[in-house]
Design a protein around this motif. Sequence first.
Motif, mmCIF file in Angstrom:
data_model
loop_
_atom_site.group_PDB
_atom_site.id
_atom_site.type_symbol
_atom_site.label_atom_id
_atom_site.label_comp_id
_atom_site.label_asym_id
_atom_site.label_seq_id
_atom_site.Cartn_x
_atom_site.Cartn_y
_atom_site.Cartn_z
ATOM 1 N N ARG A 4 0.840 -1.199 0.000
ATOM 2 C CA ARG A 4 0.000 0.000 0.000
ATOM 3 C C ARG A 4 0.882 1.258 0.000
ATOM 4 O O ARG A 4 0.653 2.207 -0.744
ATOM 5 N N ASP A 5 1.931 1.250 0.831
ATOM 6 C CA ASP A 5 2.840 2.402 0.887
ATOM 7 C C ASP A 5 3.545 2.628 -0.445
ATOM 8 O O ASP A 5 3.602 3.752 -0.950
ATOM 9 N N SER A 6 4.082 1.535 -1.016
ATOM 10 C CA SER A 6 4.840 1.687 -2.264
ATOM 11 C C SER A 6 3.929 2.128 -3.400
ATOM 12 O O SER A 6 4.319 2.955 -4.234
ATOM 13 N N TYR A 7 2.684 1.595 -3.437
ATOM 14 C CA TYR A 7 1.769 1.979 -4.509
ATOM 15 C C TYR A 7 1.276 3.416 -4.331
ATOM 16 O O TYR A 7 0.994 4.097 -5.317
ATOM 17 N N ARG A 8 1.155 3.869 -3.081
ATOM 18 C CA ARG A 8 0.757 5.265 -2.858
ATOM 19 C C ARG A 8 1.817 6.207 -3.401
ATOM 20 O O ARG A 8 1.510 7.167 -4.122
ATOM 21 N N TYR A 9 3.086 5.909 -3.076
ATOM 22 C CA TYR A 9 4.176 6.745 -3.598
ATOM 23 C C TYR A 9 4.255 6.643 -5.117
ATOM 24 O O TYR A 9 4.473 7.638 -5.803
ATOM 25 N N MET A 10 4.060 5.421 -5.627
ATOM 26 C CA MET A 10 4.138 5.242 -7.069
ATOM 27 C C MET A 10 2.993 5.978 -7.767
ATOM 28 O O MET A 10 3.177 6.567 -8.834
ATOM 29 N N GLY A 11 1.804 5.950 -7.139
ATOM 30 C CA GLY A 11 0.667 6.645 -7.715
ATOM 31 C C GLY A 11 0.897 8.151 -7.779
ATOM 32 O O GLY A 11 0.625 8.801 -8.799
ATOM 33 N N VAL A 12 1.420 8.709 -6.676
ATOM 34 C CA VAL A 12 1.735 10.143 -6.650
ATOM 35 C C VAL A 12 2.806 10.464 -7.692
ATOM 36 O O VAL A 12 2.744 11.476 -8.395
ATOM 37 N N TYR A 13 3.778 9.562 -7.794
ATOM 38 C CA TYR A 13 4.892 9.759 -8.734
ATOM 39 C C TYR A 13 4.380 9.764 -10.181
ATOM 40 O O TYR A 13 4.660 10.682 -10.961
ATOM 41 N N ASN A 14 3.639 8.727 -10.540
ATOM 42 C CA ASN A 14 3.122 8.622 -11.908
ATOM 43 C C ASN A 14 2.164 9.761 -12.244
ATOM 44 O O ASN A 14 2.227 10.345 -13.333
ATOM 45 N N ALA A 15 1.267 10.058 -11.280
ATOM 46 C CA ALA A 15 0.288 11.129 -11.527
ATOM 47 C C ALA A 15 0.988 12.476 -11.707
ATOM 48 O O ALA A 15 0.629 13.264 -12.586
ATOM 49 N N GLY A 16 2.020 12.711 -10.871
ATOM 50 C CA GLY A 16 2.742 13.974 -10.967
ATOM 51 C C GLY A 16 3.472 14.136 -12.284
ATOM 52 O O GLY A 16 3.368 15.179 -12.950
ATOM 53 N N LEU A 17 4.193 13.070 -12.694
ATOM 54 C CA LEU A 17 4.920 13.170 -13.968
ATOM 55 C C LEU A 17 3.963 13.215 -15.158
ATOM 56 O O LEU A 17 4.248 13.868 -16.168
ATOM 57 N N GLY A 18 2.835 12.505 -15.026
ATOM 58 C CA GLY A 18 1.828 12.583 -16.086
ATOM 59 C C GLY A 18 1.290 14.002 -16.228
ATOM 60 O O GLY A 18 1.087 14.507 -17.347
ATOM 61 N N ALA A 19 1.067 14.654 -15.080
ATOM 62 C CA ALA A 19 0.579 16.037 -15.105
ATOM 63 C C ALA A 19 1.624 16.975 -15.723
ATOM 64 O O ALA A 19 1.284 17.884 -16.492
ATOM 65 N N PHE A 20 2.888 16.726 -15.410
ATOM 66 C CA PHE A 20 3.962 17.550 -15.966
ATOM 67 C C PHE A 20 4.022 17.422 -17.497
ATOM 68 O O PHE A 20 4.205 18.417 -18.209
ATOM 69 N N THR A 21 3.881 16.185 -18.009
ATOM 70 C CA THR A 21 3.943 15.999 -19.467
ATOM 71 C C THR A 21 2.744 16.661 -20.149
ATOM 72 O O THR A 21 2.870 17.239 -21.229
ATOM 73 N N THR A 22 1.575 16.578 -19.492
ATOM 74 C CA THR A 22 0.393 17.252 -20.057
ATOM 75 C C THR A 22 0.589 18.773 -20.034
ATOM 76 O O THR A 22 0.252 19.467 -20.998
ATOM 77 N N LEU A 23 1.132 19.282 -18.947
ATOM 78 C CA LEU A 23 1.419 20.719 -18.851
ATOM 79 C C LEU A 23 2.381 21.162 -19.952
ATOM 80 O O LEU A 23 2.233 22.243 -20.533
ATOM 81 N N MET A 24 3.346 20.299 -20.254
ATOM 82 C CA MET A 24 4.312 20.635 -21.294
ATOM 83 C C MET A 24 3.629 20.758 -22.650
ATOM 84 O O MET A 24 3.914 21.683 -23.430
ATOM 85 N N THR A 25 2.693 19.840 -22.916
ATOM 86 C CA THR A 25 1.947 19.908 -24.176
ATOM 87 C C THR A 25 1.114 21.191 -24.233
ATOM 88 O O THR A 25 1.048 21.869 -25.272
ATOM 89 N N ILE A 26 0.469 21.538 -23.103
ATOM 90 C CA ILE A 26 -0.347 22.761 -23.047
ATOM 91 C C ILE A 26 0.517 23.992 -23.290
ATOM 92 O O ILE A 26 0.140 24.917 -24.033
ATOM 93 N N VAL A 27 1.700 24.003 -22.658
ATOM 94 C CA VAL A 27 2.612 25.140 -22.828
ATOM 95 C C VAL A 27 3.034 25.277 -24.286
ATOM 96 O O VAL A 27 3.041 26.376 -24.870
ATOM 97 N N VAL A 28 3.387 24.137 -24.920
ATOM 98 C CA VAL A 28 3.832 24.150 -26.323
ATOM 99 C C VAL A 28 2.712 24.686 -27.229
ATOM 100 O O VAL A 28 2.943 25.545 -28.096
ATOM 101 N N ILE A 29 1.496 24.171 -27.023
ATOM 102 C CA ILE A 29 0.387 24.611 -27.881
ATOM 103 C C ILE A 29 0.082 26.099 -27.652
ATOM 104 O O ILE A 29 -0.130 26.861 -28.609
ATOM 105 N N SER A 30 0.070 26.514 -26.387
ATOM 106 C CA SER A 30 -0.266 27.915 -26.065
ATOM 107 C C SER A 30 0.783 28.872 -26.616
ATOM 108 O O SER A 30 0.450 29.856 -27.313
#
Length: 580
Positions: free
Chosen positions: A235-261
Motif C-alpha cells: 500500500r505504501d509503495s503503490y501510494r508513492y508510485m501513484g503520486v509519482y506517476n500522476a505527478g509526472l503525467g501532469a507535468f507531461t500534459t502541462l508541457m503539451t499545453i505550454v507548447v500549444i499555447s
Amino acid sequence: MKKKSFMSYYKPYLGLFLSDMFFACLGAAITLVIPLIIRYITGTVIGFETDAAVSMIFRLAALMLVMVAIEFFCNFYIGYFGHMMGAKMERDMRHELFGHYQKLSFTFYDDQKVGQLMSRVTNDLFDISELCHHGPEDLVISVIRIIGSLIILLFINVPLALSAAALLPFMLFYAVVLNKKMKRAYKRNREKIADVNAQIEDSLSGIRVVKSFGNEDTEMCKFDEGNQRFLESKRDSYRYMGVYNAGLGAFTTLMTIVVISVGAVLLAKDRLDASDLVAFLLMAANFTDPIKRLVSFTEQFQNGMSGYGRFREILSIQPDIEDEPDAADIEEVKGEICFEDVSFRYASSKDDVLHNLNMTVKPGEYIALVGSSGVGKSTLCSLIPRFYEVSGGRVTLDGRDIRDIKLKSLRKNIGIVQQDVYLFAGTVYENICYGKQNAGREEVIEAAKAANAHEFIMELPDGYDTDIGQRGVKLSGGQKQRLSLARVFLKNPPVLIFDEATSALDNESERVVQEALEKLARGRTTFVIAHRLSTIRNAEKILVLTDDGISEQGNHQELMELDGVYAKFYRMQFLAGRDS
C-alpha cells in the motif's frame, strides 16, 4: 569474497549488450527523424508543383515505411535478445548465490528460514534481470530522444523550445524526492514477501503435522497475518508510485499545453510557421514519451536495486568455515580421531557446550556416546567433519589438524547416518547414488543389499526406479533409514558417525537397521550416539558425557560395575522397557 560491481555482470555478454544498445540507439534515432521528414513534407514539399510534390511525397512515404520496418526489427531485437541477456545474467547471479549458499556453515542456517533464502534466489533475482535488460536500454533511449528532441526543438524555434524545457527542473526535483520514498517502500516489500515465503515453506513442509492436529485454520491465520503485512507494505509503495506517476503525467500534459499555447501565440504573431508547429507538436510528443519511459524505469530500478541489495547482502556474508590457504587433500585415511583440549560454544550462546575435552579414538575403534539431552553428543560429532568450528583446542585426523585438510577431502572420508533421514525427490536409485555420483548400477544394488534394503526395493512398483516423493514420503521410517545406510555403504568412508540412527524406529525395523549398521561399522572408526542403550552393549568403548565433559568411559560391563551415571541410565531404560 571480493565485491563485484553491478556492471561487472555485463562483462560475459558485452557483445550482446553493445548490439542491444546499438539497436536501441538506432530505433530512438528513427523516432527523431520521422517528424523531421513530416516537417519537410508539410513545409517544403507541398510547395512543389503537383506532380513533383506527389512524387516526392510517395518517395518519402516509402522511406518512412522502410524506417518503420527497421524500427520494428530494432524493437524486436531489444525485446528478445535484450531480455535473453537479462535472463542469462539472472542465471549467473542465481548460480553465484546458490553456490554461496553451499559454502555457508550450519551456523548460518541455524538462524535462517528456508523460505526467505528461496525468495532471494527467485523473486529478487527476477527483478534484477528486468533491470539488467531495461535499465541501460531505457536510459540510452530516453537520453537520446530527450537531448535529440531538445536540439531539434531549439533548431525549429528557440523561445518555444525553452518554454517546453522550463518544466524539466521541476520534474527532476519531483522525481528525486519521490524516488527516495519509493526506494524505502520497495525494500520493505522485499522483506515482507520473504516472510510470506518463509511461512508458506514452513507450513507446507509440516502439512502432515498440521492435518494431524486439525490446525488448518491456525495456519491460515498465521499466513493471513503475514499476507496482510505484505499488503500494507505494498500500500505504501503503490501510494508513492501513484503520486509519482500522476505527478509526472501532469507535468507531461502541462508541457503539451505550454507548447500549444506558446506556439499559437507565435503563430498569430507570424513568428512561427504552421509546418513548424506541426513538427514541434510531433517532436514534443517524442520529447515527453521518454519521460514516461523513465517513469516505468524508475519502478524497475527500485525493484531491481532493492533485490540487488539483498543479493549482495547474502554474498557479503563470509563463510565461517573455509579451507585454510595451505590446506591439502588427505589420502589413505586410517581413521584415528583425537580431540585435544576442545571447547565449543554456539554463536548465540555465552556458555560452552564442550569444555577442554580430550579424547583419542584409535583406527577402526567403535565408540558409543551416551548422556542426557543437551550435553553435546551431536555437537561433538559435528566437529569432526567441521560442520561447526571449534572455539578452542583442535581435532585431528590421523595426526593432522582437520583445519589443515581440505573440506571436500575431509568430508569425503566421513559417512553420517542421522535419525532424521533426508531423502531427495526422485527415485530410489538416484538417492542411493548420492553417496557416489558416478556409481554403476551393480554398485548401487550391492550397497542396497549390504544395507538390507534390496528386498523391499524390489517390492516397490518400479524397483530402483520408483519415485519416492518429496523427502521420501512414500517410504516407511525403516525403509528411509536403510536407503540412507545404502548411500553410506556406497560412499565407503573410513570414519562413520551414527547419530541416534535407530531411535525413531519400531523394534523390527530397528533390528534390521542395527544389523546393517554393525555390518557397515566393521573395520571403520565409528562414533555412535545412542538413545537406546541396548543397541551399544557390544561397543568397545562407551563414553558417558555430562555437563562436566566425559565423566565415565569403558565397556558395558565395566560401566555397570562402576554403578555410576551409565548404570543409572541403563536401569531406567530396562525398567521402562519391562513395564511397557
